[in-house]
Design a protein around this motif. Structure first.
Motif, PDB file in Angstrom:
ATOM      1  N   UNK A   3      -9.408   8.850 -46.661  1.00 33.97           N
ATOM      2  CA  UNK A   3      -8.867   8.842 -45.294  1.00 33.97           C
ATOM      3  C   UNK A   3      -8.257   7.481 -45.001  1.00 33.97           C
ATOM      4  N   UNK A   4      -6.998   7.504 -44.555  1.00 34.38           N
ATOM      5  CA  UNK A   4      -6.264   6.266 -44.269  1.00 34.38           C
ATOM      6  C   UNK A   4      -5.762   6.271 -42.828  1.00 34.38           C
ATOM      7  N   UNK A   5      -5.709   5.085 -42.234  1.00 31.66           N
ATOM      8  CA  UNK A   5      -5.101   4.902 -40.916  1.00 31.66           C
ATOM      9  C   UNK A   5      -3.595   4.780 -41.126  1.00 31.66           C
ATOM     10  N   UNK A   6      -2.848   5.647 -40.469  1.00 37.66           N
ATOM     11  CA  UNK A   6      -1.383   5.607 -40.537  1.00 37.66           C
ATOM     12  C   UNK A   6      -0.801   5.676 -39.128  1.00 37.66           C
ATOM     13  N   UNK A  42      -2.013   4.208 -31.659  1.00 41.03           N
ATOM     14  CA  UNK A  42      -2.067   2.911 -32.339  1.00 41.03           C
ATOM     15  C   UNK A  42      -3.083   2.034 -31.623  1.00 41.03           C
ATOM     16  N   UNK A  43      -3.785   1.227 -32.396  1.00 45.75           N
ATOM     17  CA  UNK A  43      -4.790   0.318 -31.831  1.00 45.75           C
ATOM     18  C   UNK A  43      -4.140  -0.580 -30.778  1.00 45.75           C
ATOM     19  N   UNK A  44      -4.818  -0.870 -29.714  1.00 41.80           N
ATOM     20  CA  UNK A  44      -6.205  -0.520 -29.402  1.00 41.80           C
ATOM     21  C   UNK A  44      -6.341   0.781 -28.604  1.00 41.80           C
ATOM     22  N   UNK A  45      -5.234   1.510 -28.436  1.00 40.24           N
ATOM     23  CA  UNK A  45      -5.233   2.703 -27.580  1.00 40.24           C
ATOM     24  C   UNK A  45      -5.663   3.970 -28.300  1.00 40.24           C
ATOM     25  N   UNK A  46      -5.700   3.939 -29.618  1.00 44.64           N
ATOM     26  CA  UNK A  46      -6.043   5.130 -30.377  1.00 44.64           C
ATOM     27  C   UNK A  46      -5.895   4.894 -31.859  1.00 44.64           C
ATOM     28  N   UNK A  47      -5.899   5.989 -32.606  1.00 44.11           N
ATOM     29  CA  UNK A  47      -5.795   5.909 -34.059  1.00 44.11           C
ATOM     30  C   UNK A  47      -5.253   7.239 -34.569  1.00 44.11           C
ATOM     31  N   UNK A  48      -4.573   7.184 -35.701  1.00 42.83           N
ATOM     32  CA  UNK A  48      -4.172   8.414 -36.376  1.00 42.83           C
ATOM     33  C   UNK A  48      -4.573   8.287 -37.834  1.00 42.83           C
ATOM     34  N   UNK A  63      -6.927  10.273 -32.194  1.00 46.70           N
ATOM     35  CA  UNK A  63      -7.439  10.235 -30.829  1.00 46.70           C
ATOM     36  C   UNK A  63      -6.644   9.192 -30.061  1.00 46.70           C
ATOM     37  N   UNK A  64      -6.571   9.456 -28.741  1.00 41.76           N
ATOM     38  CA  UNK A  64      -5.934   8.511 -27.837  1.00 41.76           C
ATOM     39  C   UNK A  64      -6.871   8.275 -26.665  1.00 41.76           C
ATOM     40  N   UNK A  65      -6.907   7.042 -26.206  1.00 36.55           N
ATOM     41  CA  UNK A  65      -7.817   6.638 -25.142  1.00 36.55           C
ATOM     42  C   UNK A  65      -7.356   7.159 -23.791  1.00 36.55           C
ATOM     43  N   UNK A  66      -8.343   7.551 -22.985  1.00 35.28           N
ATOM     44  CA  UNK A  66      -8.119   7.908 -21.582  1.00 35.28           C
ATOM     45  C   UNK A  66      -9.220   7.237 -20.767  1.00 35.28           C
ATOM     46  N   UNK A  67      -8.849   6.713 -19.627  1.00 38.76           N
ATOM     47  CA  UNK A  67      -9.821   6.107 -18.717  1.00 38.76           C
ATOM     48  C   UNK A  67      -9.638   6.667 -17.313  1.00 38.76           C
TER      49      UNK A  67
END
Length: 162
Positions: A3-6, A42-48, A63-67
């Motif tokens: 698994x890789x972050x892209x 994309x960091x820091x808001x999320x990751x793929x 995932x993507x951040x929600x507040x």
């Protein structure tokens, strides 16, 4: 599976996202029209993440951040999007591994809960999420009024003190 972050718009990510969108067309008649900005993953808001088997991309998810805003989202939410495993790679535990890695990275980023929207024509996905501790929450997003929509969440326990 490696698994890789892209980036969300990396060619391997796009290839898998196109396949998952085609899966939605096959099952529902249309692609997912939820607004998505690649920068949200994309960091820091999320990751793929993309999973590879023998150098071939076979799984993805992000995932993507929600507040907020409430009641759809709470402070500390991570919304899962584009979870997918290619047909030849299904049944090997890759979706469960991808989900675990998404949850791990969300927790490490300070997220308190994973939330997602899926549909009744995806029984495999529903079974995966339910068996992984996800429970029903009020519907949110573009499909909140769709009878085939199902929204789920998993709360993260308090971080362990080392």
């Amino acid at each position: 599976m490696d698994i890789r972050v892209l980036a969300f718009d990396h060619p391997d990510s796009v290839k898998l996202i196109d396949l998952v969108q085609q899966e939605y067309v096959t099952r529902y008649g249309d692609p997912d029209v939820t607004p998505v900005d690649p920068a949200e993953f994309a960091a820091p808001h999320g990751i793929f993440l993309v999973g590879y088997l023998d150098g071939v991309p076979v799984a993805c998810g992000g995932w993507r951040a929600h507040d907020g805003p409430a009641p759809e989202f709470r402070r500390g939410d991570a919304e899962l999007k584009r979870m997918f495993v290619t047909l030849p790679a299904r049944g090997k535990g890759f979706a469960r591994a991808m989900l675990a890695e998404l949850e791990r990275t969300a927790r490490e980023a300070g997220r308190r809960r994973c939330v997602l929207e899926t549909g009744t024509r995806q029984p495999e996905a529903i079974a995966l999420y339910r068996s992984s501790g996800y429970t029903g929450i009020p519907k949110f997003g573009v499909y909140r009024n769709d009878a085939e929509s199902l929204c789920l969440a998993k709360e993260f326990g308090a971080a362990r003190q080392g």
